[in-house]
Design an enzyme around this catalytic site. Structure first.
Site, mmCIF file in Angstrom:
data_model
loop_
_atom_site.group_PDB
_atom_site.id
_atom_site.type_symbol
_atom_site.label_atom_id
_atom_site.label_comp_id
_atom_site.label_asym_id
_atom_site.label_seq_id
_atom_site.Cartn_x
_atom_site.Cartn_y
_atom_site.Cartn_z
ATOM 1 N N ALA A 49 0.810 -1.217 0.000
ATOM 2 C CA ALA A 49 0.000 0.000 0.000
ATOM 3 C C ALA A 49 0.846 1.272 0.000
ATOM 4 O O ALA A 49 0.483 2.262 -0.630
ATOM 5 C CB ALA A 49 -0.950 -0.005 1.193
ATOM 6 N N GLU A 78 -0.518 -6.145 15.322
ATOM 7 C CA GLU A 78 -0.198 -5.946 16.737
ATOM 8 C C GLU A 78 0.653 -4.709 17.005
ATOM 9 O O GLU A 78 0.862 -4.345 18.154
ATOM 10 C CB GLU A 78 0.532 -7.181 17.260
ATOM 11 C CG GLU A 78 -0.322 -8.436 17.232
ATOM 12 C CD GLU A 78 0.441 -9.664 17.693
ATOM 13 O OE1 GLU A 78 1.636 -9.544 18.038
ATOM 14 O OE2 GLU A 78 -0.160 -10.743 17.708
ATOM 15 N N HIS A 81 2.382 -0.080 13.040
ATOM 16 C CA HIS A 81 2.638 -0.020 11.605
ATOM 17 C C HIS A 81 1.371 0.341 10.819
ATOM 18 O O HIS A 81 1.414 1.138 9.878
ATOM 19 C CB HIS A 81 3.209 -1.366 11.132
ATOM 20 C CG HIS A 81 3.607 -1.388 9.700
ATOM 21 N ND1 HIS A 81 4.708 -0.709 9.230
ATOM 22 C CD2 HIS A 81 3.053 -2.007 8.634
ATOM 23 C CE1 HIS A 81 4.812 -0.915 7.927
ATOM 24 N NE2 HIS A 81 3.814 -1.698 7.542
ATOM 25 N N ARG A 120 -16.055 -6.615 2.699
ATOM 26 C CA ARG A 120 -16.170 -5.450 1.823
ATOM 27 C C ARG A 120 -15.578 -5.706 0.441
ATOM 28 O O ARG A 120 -15.573 -4.823 -0.408
ATOM 29 C CB ARG A 120 -15.483 -4.253 2.484
ATOM 30 C CG ARG A 120 -16.255 -3.765 3.701
ATOM 31 C CD ARG A 120 -15.389 -3.000 4.693
ATOM 32 N NE ARG A 120 -16.183 -2.499 5.804
ATOM 33 C CZ ARG A 120 -16.602 -3.251 6.838
ATOM 34 N NH1 ARG A 120 -16.295 -4.541 6.893
ATOM 35 N NH2 ARG A 120 -17.324 -2.726 7.803
#
Length: 151
Positions: A49, A78, A81, A120
């Protein structure tokens, strides 16, 4: 849309490919329904991304495309980031749109879980790719209607 006077690009993240492929299919299926031809569409894959804005900028700078749909899936993990990636990608895409005056459709899912992303991307929440295809075609039409001429 039957006119073939426009081209659009799709930038797709390979990271979380199981999700992004479904989003891409949603975009392409909807564009087909809108009578957009395959030769009007360029699809480019990027590693993740974070790389989306740079390639979107390169495509916008080329002036060959009247809209760019950016597809990705950033899923919370977790660490922090997730927050950095989401911020960089959204800000980067917006900067490209404003700098080059090319509609950049932000089709990057930012979800807490994989299940939310799949929901989605063709699941029980539909395929957001279709919505983003509609947004791209709508923005192409609007940008043509509101062209500014340099005098």
């Amino acid at each position: 849309m039957t006119e073939s006077s426009f081209k659009l690009a799709i930038v797709v993240s390979q990271f979380n490919r199981a999700v992004t492929e479904k989003l891409l299919n949603g975009v392409l299926q909807r564009l087909t329904e809108l009578d957009v031809q395959a030769n009007q569409i360029k699809t480019v894959w990027v590693p993740g991304a974070v790389e989306i804005p740079l390639l979107a900028k390169r495509l916008a700078k080329s002036k060959h495309y009247q809209a760019i749909v950016c597809l990705g899936a950033v899923i919370r993990g977790e660490t922090d980031h997730y927050n950095y990636v989401c911020q960089q990608v959204s800000f980067g895409c917006q900067q490209v749109a404003l700098e080059y005056e090319v509609p950049i459709i932000f089709g990057v899912l930012t979800t807490t879980t994989k299940e939310q992303a799949f929901a989605r991307a063709g699941g029980e929440r539909g395929n957001k790719g279709a919505d983003w295809a509609d947004a791209a075609v709508s923005m192409i039409k609007l940008m043509k209607e509101i062209e500014i001429t340099d005098e």
